[in-house]
Enzyme design. Structure first.
Site, short mmCIF file in Angstrom:
data_model
loop_
_atom_site.label_atom_id
_atom_site.label_comp_id
_atom_site.label_asym_id
_atom_site.label_seq_id
_atom_site.Cartn_x
_atom_site.Cartn_y
_atom_site.Cartn_z
N SER A 1 35.51 7.45 -2.11
CA SER A 1 35.68 7.80 -2.48
C SER A 1 34.79 9.16 -3.71
CB SER A 1 35.99 6.29 -4.51
OG SER A 1 36.25 6.57 -5.50
N ASP B 1 29.82 20.44 3.00
CA ASP B 1 30.39 21.87 3.07
C ASP B 1 29.37 22.95 1.78
OD1 ASP B 1 32.45 21.08 3.11
OD2 ASP B 1 34.09 21.27 2.09
N LYS C 1 40.05 7.69 0.31
CA LYS C 1 40.28 7.55 -1.35
C LYS C 1 39.67 9.63 -2.09
CE LYS C 1 40.07 5.26 -5.32
NZ LYS C 1 39.76 6.35 -6.44
#
Length: 474
Positions: free
Chosen positions: A282, A293, A307
């Site tokens: 999560s 990224d 998740k």
């Protein structure tokens, strides 16, 4: 009903990721008001796009079953409080962690200034009885359940310390487990974050600022076993490393992309390494995806949980709460997380090998591990990573993955030759599965350290009940 639900949304919504906290599957009966509110909220906000008419005439339990979404949950007021306290790492107890070995249950950690600490319990005390009842044959889980209880009530523990048996009475109280733990391994900073609590971003930033002031050369962020928490906390932590840009993309029930943007953040010009495992979920995955990224972070460990959805928490008028999945999120580069997880850049099995691999990648070349059956330290810094080992006929055996990680090598099972191969650069050494070289037990392959040292420069010694391993990869 529409206006009433709209007021609920406006006044009580809190955006969060669901932490990996499990409650019983049986749903306690909601009131009629709550059932109607839940039907409206699910029919207008759940990411699946389900409509109210599909939920008409169904109980809360039936509605939730129809969604096939384990993260959309109804809580009673008591369960809501338990859930929110769990995100904050707060509960009623005595403030210890328990371990288990062949000699029984022992105290592996005592939290400072908590009830157990104030009562005089110590690390490595063995628990022999709880309220006069022997713990022999009981698991650590059974013992925990016996120790927990109502606040301001007492529990009596009989503990073995050395050759003495002590009876210690402890008054249960509110326990706060540390959210952030920071350490320094030379010029390498290490921050462990156990939950994205409401105050976790402030604690993390405080630890990071101290490390920046100390001019660390690299940073390790440990998100292993962190099941999530509040999205704003994760985003605020990300702002320490991302000056401007998307934190996550979110897709709602209408497939509309609503990006969450970091503005006025900071940059971090040192290498970042993230530790993840299968229980990193999560908010952990959101932060890790954003840092990989947008901040060039390297992920080390195992594939994360997967998740990739967000839940809103909605308080209901009769005291309950609905946690409902409203969006799926993607990383800044639009990589999917839900049901997929984040694949590590460097895959490493095992807790201690993961820690060692991260330290190696961050630039630690001289490594000393001191360990016994309960605890381990790397370069005199205590770590929570377990260090399994075996001693047979006076010979020390250590997991092959740990030895390989210490020298920055790979370990490969050679099924053709039935050997364990350690490979470092152009150097390769094969170890046959013979009793004096390799031991396989508990799904772990242990390698004789003396045999390993014949090829790879390793020193080892024993001091009291502890062993010491030293390597240098300079």
């Amino acid at each position: 009903m529409l206006n009433k639900a709209a007021r609920l949304m406006k006044l009580f919504l809190v955006l969060m990721f669901a932490a990996a906290i499990v409650f019983p599957a049986t749903v306690q009966a909601a009131t009629e008001n709550e059932t109607n509110e839940i039907r409206y909220l699910l029919g207008n906000y759940h990411v699946s796009g389900i409509t109210e008419d599909k939920l008409e005439g169904k109980t809360v339990e039936e509605m939730l079953a129809l969604l096939d979404d384990p993260f959309t949950t109804y809580f009673t007021s008591e369960q809501r409080d338990q859930f929110l306290n769990a995100i904050e790492n707060s509960f009623v107890g005595i403030g210890v962690r328990l371990g288990e070995d062949e000699d029984g249950l022992y105290i592996s950690e005592v939290f400072p200034n908590m009830p157990a600490d104030l009562a005089g319990l110590q690390r490595d005390d063995y628990i022999t009885a709880i309220n006069g009842s022997s713990v022999q044959g009981k698991s650590a889980t059974d013992a925990v359940n016996s120790i927990l209880g109502e606040e301001n009530t007492s529990v009596r523990l009989t503990v073995k310390r050395g050759g003495d048996l002590l009876n210690i009475s402890i008054q249960r109280g509110q326990v706060q487990v540390p959210i952030v733990v920071s350490k320094r391994f030379g010029q390498i900073g290490y921050i462990e974050l156990s939950s994205f609590s409401s105050n976790g971003d402030k604690e993390f930033t405080k630890a990071l600022e101290q490390m920046k002031a100390d001019d660390i050369g690299a940073l390790i962020i440990d998100l292993r076993d962190n099941g999530g928490g509040y999205i704003d906390t994760a985003k605020n932590i990300g702002a320490n490393f991302i000056k401007q840009g998307v934190f996550v993309h979110t897709n709602d029930r209408n497939q509309k992309d609503i990006p969450s943007i970091i503005e006025n953040g900071q940059t971090f010009d040192k290498p970042i390494f993230l530790l993840l495992n299968g229980n990193s979920a999560s908010a952990s995955e959101a932060l890790a995806g954003a840092l990989r990224d947008s901040a060039n972070a390297t992920i080390i460990g195992m594939n994360s949980f997967g998740k990739g959805s967000m839940q809103y928490m909605m308080n209901l008028t009769d005291g309950g709460m609905l946690k409902v999945t409203t969006v799926e999120y993607l990383t800044p580069k639009n990589n999917k997380v839900n049901h997929v997880g984040l694949k590590p850049d460097v895959e490493v099995y095992g807790s201690m090998p993961q820690m060692l691999a991260a330290l190696q990648a961050a630039g630690l070349s001289d490594i000393t591990i001191k360990f016994n059956k309960h605890h381990a330290a790397i370069n005199d810094i205590d770590v929570s990573d377990p260090m399994p080992y075996k001693v047979e006929d006076g010979q020390l055996y250590v997991p092959s993955r740990t030895l390989a990680a210490m020298i920055g090598a790979d370990v490969v099972w050679n099924s053709k030759d039935n050997t364990v191969d350690i490979i470092k650069g152009t150097k390769k050494q094969s170890y046959e599965l013979t009793k004096k070289v390799v031991i396989q037990a508990d799904s772990i392959t242990y390698l004789n350290v003396a045999e390993f040292a014949k090829t790879f420069d390793t020193k080892w010694s024993q001091t009291g009940d502890s062993w010491i391993l030293k390597v240098s990869t300079k």
